[in-house]
Design an enzyme around this catalytic site. Structure first.
Site, PDB file in Angstrom:
ATOM      1  N   GLU A  18       0.823  -1.225   0.000  1.00  0.00           N
ATOM      2  CA  GLU A  18       0.000   0.000   0.000  1.00  0.00           C
ATOM      3  C   GLU A  18       0.850   1.265   0.000  1.00  0.00           C
ATOM      4  OE1 GLU A  18      -1.568   1.829   3.470  1.00  0.00           O
ATOM      5  OE2 GLU A  18      -1.343   0.011   4.681  1.00  0.00           O
ATOM      6  N   LYS A  23      -3.289  -1.803  15.714  1.00  0.00           N
ATOM      7  CA  LYS A  23      -2.734  -0.998  16.804  1.00  0.00           C
ATOM      8  C   LYS A  23      -3.761  -0.835  17.897  1.00  0.00           C
ATOM      9  CE  LYS A  23       0.659   1.987  14.919  1.00  0.00           C
ATOM     10  NZ  LYS A  23       0.511   2.294  13.514  1.00  0.00           N
TER      11      LYS A  23
HETATM   12  N1  PSU Z   1      -2.569   1.493  10.856  1.00  0.00           N
HETATM   13  C1  PSU Z   1      -1.238   1.601  10.964  1.00  0.00           C
HETATM   14  N2  PSU Z   1      -0.533   2.258  10.009  1.00  0.00           N
HETATM   15  C2  PSU Z   1      -1.144   2.808   8.913  1.00  0.00           C
HETATM   16  C3  PSU Z   1      -2.553   2.673   8.795  1.00  0.00           C
HETATM   17  C4  PSU Z   1      -3.222   2.006   9.782  1.00  0.00           C
HETATM   18  O1  PSU Z   1      -0.678   1.116  11.940  1.00  0.00           O
HETATM   19  O2  PSU Z   1      -0.465   3.412   8.065  1.00  0.00           O
HETATM   20  C5  PSU Z   1      -3.247   3.232   7.583  1.00  0.00           C
HETATM   21  C6  PSU Z   1      -3.570   2.106   6.571  1.00  0.00           C
HETATM   22  O3  PSU Z   1      -3.455   2.619   5.264  1.00  0.00           O
HETATM   23  C7  PSU Z   1      -5.021   1.788   6.880  1.00  0.00           C
HETATM   24  C8  PSU Z   1      -5.553   3.176   7.195  1.00  0.00           C
HETATM   25  O4  PSU Z   1      -5.708   1.191   5.822  1.00  0.00           O
HETATM   26  O5  PSU Z   1      -4.521   3.772   7.961  1.00  0.00           O
HETATM   27  C9  PSU Z   1      -6.855   3.141   7.953  1.00  0.00           C
HETATM   28  O6  PSU Z   1      -7.377   4.434   8.011  1.00  0.00           O
HETATM   29  P1  PSU Z   1      -8.888   4.670   8.513  1.00  0.00           P
HETATM   30  O7  PSU Z   1      -8.875   4.280   9.964  1.00  0.00           O
HETATM   31  O8  PSU Z   1      -9.138   6.145   8.306  1.00  0.00           O
HETATM   32  O9  PSU Z   1      -9.750   3.793   7.673  1.00  0.00           O
END
Ligand code: PSU
Ligand code: MN
Length: 309
Positions: A26, A161
């Site tokens: 990604e 996390k």
């Molecule tokens: N968790 C991490 N590192 C990240 C992300 C999540 O530890 O970089 C990023 C990933 O791209 C994940 C996104 O898909 O955040 C999720 O964002 P949201 O909670 O806004 O859907």
């Protein structure tokens, strides 16, 4: 209306056509997950780790409005340097960024969408999005979970996390029928730490075992992804209690500032980094490398088993 094809680099196209192993990666992790230049170095190191383990890497993004699988080093550098100036793109943002001919850094959800369309089944990242703490009032649930429910791509991560509510995230995945596999562990890792206190659906001990679960799932017509949770190497894991405190502080600060929606996750990631004085960055890089290695091994077995069928 003609269907848009995903733009592929030559090596990715060749690999997909011949059924050779490919691993999707990604780009939100590059533009929004880490600072420059560590994000650039990480992105290149991850690609090389995938190659070393016998698969072709395909970093996914939207470039000038075109969904792409496979980026050049210069393009990766541009995503790393422009960082948060690049739009974070989840499922809902894809059509907007495409129509505006803009660049977009793809999250787990949108990377899965583009990977599936390109014909890539295995994807490595750091951590998945999930149900946020306090979701019973904010309704903040990452689109990553809905994508796992409907898009046929296996995601190798180090769990979620604990900025998230891990218990609710597991419940949600169960409701949506998404298998959660622990790679050589029975416990779901919590990104920076190998432990979370929660059990996975099933422990798996080899890449071949994961590959056969994927073939079984998709050959039954069971739509959706699989979460493969691979714990951070012991040497780089952080202290669970210390991280819980850091995360509690970050959450409190976020509430105070009124940060919501798609800005939540990047804010919390940045704050955690700041509060751990950069110690978390090294852990973050190492766990992604470890996930890339395991993902490549799974992709190799998945391709092998596919040829036997
Ligand atoms: N968790 C991490 N590192 C990240 C992300 C999540 O530890 O970089 C990023 C990933 O791209 C994940 C996104 O898909 O955040 C999720 O964002 P949201 O909670 O806004 O859907
Ligand atoms: Mn959200």
């Amino acid at each position: 209306m003609t269907n848009i094809k995903i733009q592929l680099t030559e090596d990715v196209q060749k690999a997909i056509r011949s059924g050779a192993p490919v691993v999707a990666l990604e780009s939100t992790i590059i533009s929004h997950g880490m600072p420059y230049p560590q994000n650039y170095e990480m992105a290149l190191a991850v690609e090389s780790e995938v190659r070393k383990n016998g698969a072709i890497p395909a970093t996914i993004a939207i470039v000038n409005g075109l969904p792409r699988a496979g980026l050049s080093e210069t393009e990766i550098e541009s995503f790393a340097k422009k960082a948060t100036q690049i739009t974070k793109v989840s499922r809902r943002d894809i059509p907007i960024v495409m129509a505006q001919n803009k660049d977009g850094a793809t999250t787990v959800a949108s990377t899965m969408i583009i990977a599936e369309r390109a014909g890539i089944s295995i994807f490595a990242t750091g951590g998945i999005g999930g149900v946020h703490r306090g979701a019973e009032t904010t309704m903040d649930i990452s689109a990553d979970l809905e994508e796992l429910a409907q898009t046929n791509v296996a995601v190798i991560s180090s769990g979620a996390k604990s900025i998230l509510d891990i218990a609710l995230t597991l419940e949600y995945l169960e409701t949506k029928g998404v298998p959660v596999l622990g790679y050589q562990t029975a416990e779901l890792p919590a990104f920076y730490t190998r432990e979370s206190g929660f059990k996975v659906d099933s422990r798996v001990d080899s890449a071949a075992e994961v590959a056969s679960i994927l073939h079984a799932k998709w050959s039954m017509g069971l739509k959706g992804g699989v979460v493969i949770a691979n714990p951070v190497p012991q040497k780089y894991s952080l202290d669970f209690k210390e991280m819980e405190l850091v995360i509690a502080n970050a959450l409190q600060e976020m509430k105070h500032l009124g940060i919501k929606g798609k800005d939540s996750t990047p804010y919390l990631l940045g704050k955690v980094k700041e509060l751990t004085a950069g110690k978390s960055l090294e852990t973050n890089i190492q766990l992604v490398l470890n996930n890339a290695r395991v993902a490549a091994q799974i992709a190799v077995k998945f391709a092998e088993q596919g040829r036997l069928k």
